[in-house]
Design a protein around this motif. Structure first.
Motif, PDB file in Angstrom:
ATOM      1  N   VAL A  29       2.365 -30.784   7.070  1.00 44.74           N
ATOM      2  CA  VAL A  29       3.029 -29.895   6.099  1.00 44.74           C
ATOM      3  C   VAL A  29       4.268 -30.582   5.528  1.00 44.74           C
ATOM      4  N   VAL A  30       5.080 -31.203   6.366  1.00 47.41           N
ATOM      5  CA  VAL A  30       6.300 -31.874   5.890  1.00 47.41           C
ATOM      6  C   VAL A  30       5.939 -33.018   4.947  1.00 47.41           C
ATOM      7  N   VAL A  31       4.946 -33.811   5.307  1.00 46.93           N
ATOM      8  CA  VAL A  31       4.543 -34.931   4.450  1.00 46.93           C
ATOM      9  C   VAL A  31       3.999 -34.420   3.121  1.00 46.93           C
ATOM     10  N   SER A  32       3.228 -33.336   3.145  1.00 46.38           N
ATOM     11  CA  SER A  32       2.691 -32.805   1.885  1.00 46.38           C
ATOM     12  C   SER A  32       3.810 -32.256   1.003  1.00 46.38           C
ATOM     13  N   VAL A  33       4.832 -31.637   1.598  1.00 46.88           N
ATOM     14  CA  VAL A  33       5.978 -31.141   0.808  1.00 46.88           C
ATOM     15  C   VAL A  33       6.727 -32.325   0.191  1.00 46.88           C
ATOM     16  N   LEU A  34       6.910 -33.408   0.929  1.00 53.79           N
ATOM     17  CA  LEU A  34       7.603 -34.582   0.388  1.00 53.79           C
ATOM     18  C   LEU A  34       6.806 -35.220  -0.750  1.00 53.79           C
ATOM     19  N   ALA A  60       2.554 -29.462  11.698  1.00 54.95           N
ATOM     20  CA  ALA A  60       3.888 -29.404  11.096  1.00 54.95           C
ATOM     21  C   ALA A  60       4.199 -30.711  10.368  1.00 54.95           C
ATOM     22  N   GLY A  61       3.811 -31.842  10.944  1.00 55.99           N
ATOM     23  CA  GLY A  61       4.028 -33.134  10.288  1.00 55.99           C
ATOM     24  C   GLY A  61       3.250 -33.249   8.993  1.00 55.99           C
TER      25      GLY A  61
END
Length: 120
Positions: free
Chosen positions: A26-31, A23-24
């Protein structure tokens, strides 16, 4: 029998630790994707003007405010309701030749229902 539960618990703890990590990521890649997209949008915008290209004051100095007093047009008395096209179309006011600005009365706040005693 006890070892089965121990193996199951070990697998579950590995999965439990991997899920927040994924999940982390994924969040970093979205940012990172949002930053990349923002940079592309900014690159398409026109550049900011240089200080030399900024607007300058007129030679006569800053433009001054012009004040004009206006007085209301009188609405004709009527026994029926007036429609908008029957009332003057010039904002309901006309220039006032008197240059003196109207002021409030001495003991009045100039507001309705202000709670004060007002002028008697």
């Amino acid at each position: 029998m006890n070892t089965e539960w121990a193996n199951f618990a070990a697998e579950r703890s590995v999965l439990g630790g991997a899920a927040p990590f994924i999940a982390g990521v994924v969040v970093v890649s979205v940012l990172i994707g949002a930053l990349w997209l923002g940079a592309r949008v900014r690159a398409r915008e026109p550049r900011r003007p240089f200080p030399e290209e900024q607007p300058k004051l007129p030679e006569g100095g800053p433009v001054r405010e012009e004040q004009a007093n206006r007085e209301p047009d009188e609405i004709p008395q009527s026994d029926y309701r007036l429609t908008p096209y029957e009332v003057h179309g010039n904002q309901g006011t006309r220039p006032n030749p008197d240059k003196k600005r109207p002021r409030w009365s001495k003991n009045s706040s100039g507001s309705f229902g202000s709670g004060g005693l007002g002028a008697h």
